[in-house]
Scaffold this active site. Structure first.
Site, PDB file in Angstrom:
ATOM      1  N   GLU A 123       0.805  -1.233   0.000  1.00 37.93           N
ATOM      2  CA  GLU A 123       0.000   0.000   0.000  1.00 37.93           C
ATOM      3  C   GLU A 123       0.835   1.280   0.000  1.00 37.93           C
ATOM      4  OE1 GLU A 123      -3.939  -1.552   2.383  1.00 37.93           O
ATOM      5  OE2 GLU A 123      -2.215  -1.017   3.596  1.00 37.93           O
TER       6      GLU A 123
HETATM    7  C1  TNX Z   1      -4.425  -3.971   4.716  1.00 36.01           C
HETATM    8  S1  TNX Z   1      -2.803  -6.335   4.417  1.00 36.01           S
HETATM    9  C2  TNX Z   1      -3.138  -3.750   5.169  1.00 36.01           C
HETATM   10  C3  TNX Z   1      -2.940  -3.309   6.549  1.00 36.01           C
HETATM   11  C4  TNX Z   1      -4.225  -3.129   7.281  1.00 36.01           C
HETATM   12  C5  TNX Z   1      -5.157  -4.255   6.922  1.00 36.01           C
HETATM   13  C6  TNX Z   1      -6.419  -4.251   7.695  1.00 36.01           C
HETATM   14  C7  TNX Z   1      -1.759  -5.312   4.158  1.00 36.01           C
HETATM   15  C8  TNX Z   1      -0.539  -5.824   3.586  1.00 36.01           C
HETATM   16  N1  TNX Z   1      -2.031  -4.049   4.449  1.00 36.01           N
HETATM   17  O1  TNX Z   1      -2.185  -2.129   6.568  1.00 36.01           O
HETATM   18  O2  TNX Z   1      -3.970  -3.104   8.636  1.00 36.01           O
HETATM   19  O3  TNX Z   1      -5.433  -4.169   5.558  1.00 36.01           O
HETATM   20  O4  TNX Z   1      -7.161  -5.380   7.442  1.00 36.01           O
END
Ligand code: TNX
Length: 552
Positions: A355
């Protein structure tokens, strides 16, 4: 003549006296007992029932194959766990049993070659995923024989033993309590070498004792990896001596604005050692280049999103980035990776990589390329969320598949190993249903059946079994801040992930699993685990109340 017969009588008397002092082994009849009814979870590869029953009592001893440190560790663990469940403290000692009772034997398999990682804890920790964890258990009237080529295998077997022990004494003989174990033979081995759980200690901080409590629970289900998500926008949780403000400033908050916390290096070392004593590896994660706000507040030169940074206690994602075009950032990362590597005996270093929405694409690629190299230089195998495959990663790195099938396919094309954590199935922070008090639902609701009913071998299209490193169940902590809340989300789904990672598909079925899961409520109750009492399961002990969803 008289003399001879007198002395003969004396010998006879002595023999009678001696044999009356020598304890008779306790024999019980318990034909109703069956291993397959004990609720073993994960389900072993092969079970053969017999009519025998092993009677454990205060005269049982734990007999160790040798006096190596690792055997003594296993003996202590076995004695402690048996004591916690029965109140009977058995001795664990080397060599022959001292009395004539029914004993538990921990053996090395006769045909086992003693690879260093099999019998030495430090060697195991450096290379835990190639160790042969298979074990066998032979339960007869007189002896409970456990054997494995490796100490890790014996440790997994001890979890099976704990699960086979009945909740209370089942018989009494000569005023002694007896715990009867069903007789037969178990042959068992894991389907996957890497069986993991992830805990996000960044969004909310979890104290060392809370982490240890989770390690205890994970070990019971034969999980061998705890991935700690140590850093994120809301907090930096591990002391880095060269960069003290990371924790002095970046460790002081958490989601919701309460004071956060961090692990000193000594505390972290202690956690690694605690995990090691449970044949568990801690995989450290420093999430970068996104999810880095807390560090950028501590050291603003790191920041690459062009905005002024301040401490953040909300739950949004994707707004922070380090600057991929500054050498000083890589010097900093080299320090951080170096210090964490020095604390981490295991093979993997997780660099996050998810992300990074505000990092320009070219910068992201450059950053991941540089950091995977830094990790390699530090002697570790780089692991990252599935986005890292969009950089120039090769088969020497591992991709953790959480969302993008496209990235998983690209990983396969590159010959990378894939760790399976599909959010729709394996995210422990997804709510069970729309009124569940904790958790999120961006990937859907994940009730207990949804969590269990999927086949890792075929779930991610085009990811062949040979490239699946294992399965990991991540628990993000935006909505949870203590063990009680953690356990509500982790239980009862966690044992299902443990089974998907350990047991072969032919042995898995929802109907059979449901029954074995129902029996776990005894363990949950004994441990004070506040699990979600899913109505899909016919729990064996009375349900606790499900906490109400707070209205805002
Ligand atoms: C996505 S999963 C994220 C996290 C969040 C999560 C909450 C991932 C690699 N990144 O930063 O905490 O969703 O479900």
């Amino acid at each position: 003549m008289l003399k001879t017969s007198l002395s003969f009588c004396c010998v006879l008397l002595a023999l009678v006296f001696l044999s009356s002092c020598q304890e008779q082994p306790i024999q019980i009849q318990a034909p109703e007992l069956e291993i397959s009814q004990a609720g073993l979870l994960p389900i072993p590869s092969e079970i053969q029932e017999s009519d025998a029953a092993f009677a454990l009592s205060e005269s049982t001893q734990i007999v160790l194959a040798d006096d190596s440190e690792i055997m003594k560790l296993l003996g202590r663990f076995a004695a402690e766990k048996i004591f916690q469940k029965t109140g009977v403290l058995l001795s664990a000692s080397v060599g022959k049993a001292q009395s004539n009772g029914n004993h538990i034997f921990l053996n090395w398999s006769p045909d086992s070659e003693a690879a260093p990682a099999h019998r030495d804890i430090d060697a195991y920790l450096a290379d835990p995923y190639s160790v042969n964890e298979a074990y066998e258990m032979e339960i007869s009237n007189r002896a409970l024989q456990i054997s494995s080529a490796s100490a890790a295998g014996l440790f997994r077997a001890l979890q099976t033993l704990r699960q086979l022990l009945p909740e209370g004494a089942t018989h009494q003989q000569n005023k002694k309590d007896i715990w009867a174990l069903a007789g037969g033979q178990i042959k068992d081995a894991p389907a996957y070498a890497y069986r993991g759980a992830m805990l996000d200690v960044a969004r909310h901080f979890f104290s060392p004792s809370e982490v240890k409590r989770y390690i205890d629970q994970l070990a019971y289900y034969k999980i061998n990896t705890l991935h700690l998500h140590l850093t994120d926008d809301q907090g930096w949780r591990l002391e880095i001596k060269a960069w003290p403000k990371l924790t002095e400033i970046g460790g002081q908050t958490e989601v919701g604005g309460k004071s956060g916390g961090f692990y000193t290096q000594d505390q972290y070392r202690d956690l690694v050692a605690y995990a090691a004593a449970h044949f568990m590896t801690i995989v450290p994660e420093v999430d970068m280049p996104g999810h880095t706000n807390a560090a950028s507040v501590a050291y603003p030169f790191l920041n690459g999103n062009g905005k002024e940074v301040q401490l953040y206690t909300g739950t949004a994602v994707g707004f922070s980035s380090w600057d991929a075009n500054k050498e000083a950032v890589y010097d900093f990362v080299t320090d951080v990776v170096g210090e964490i590597t020095a604390l981490s005996p295991g093979p993997y270093f997780h660099l996050g990589g998810d992300e990074s929405h505000v990092t320009p694409k070219a910068d992201y690629i450059k950053f991941v390329d540089r950091v995977t190299e830094i990790v390699r230089q530090a002697g570790k195998t780089p692991m990252g969320w599935d986005e890292i495959v969009t950089a120039h990663t090769d088969s020497s790195a591992v991709a953790q598949f959480w969302a993008s099938e496209k990235n998983a396919a690209l990983a396969v094309e590159k010959g990378m190993k894939v760790l399976l954590s599909p959010a729709k199935k394996a995210y422990l922070d997804m709510q069970y249903h729309e009124n569940s008090p904790y958790g999120l639902h961006w990937a859907g609701y994940v009730p207990v059946d949804t969590a269990y009913i999927w086949t890792p071998e075929t779930y991610a299209k085009g990811v062949p079994k040979e490239l699946i490193l294992g399965i990991e169940a991540p628990l993000w902590s935006e909505t949870i801040s203590n063990s009680k809340e953690l356990e509500f989300l982790a239980f009862p789904r966690l044992p299902g992930y443990a089974e998907l990672a350990w047991s072969i598909p032919e042995n898995r079925s929802w109907e059979a699993y449901k029954k074995r899961l129902a029996k776990q409520s005894h363990y949950f109750d004994r441990q004070g685990i506040g699990y979600y009492p899913s109505p899909l399961i016919d729990w064996e002990t009375p349900n606790q109340k499900e906490p109400k969803l707070a209205k805002d």
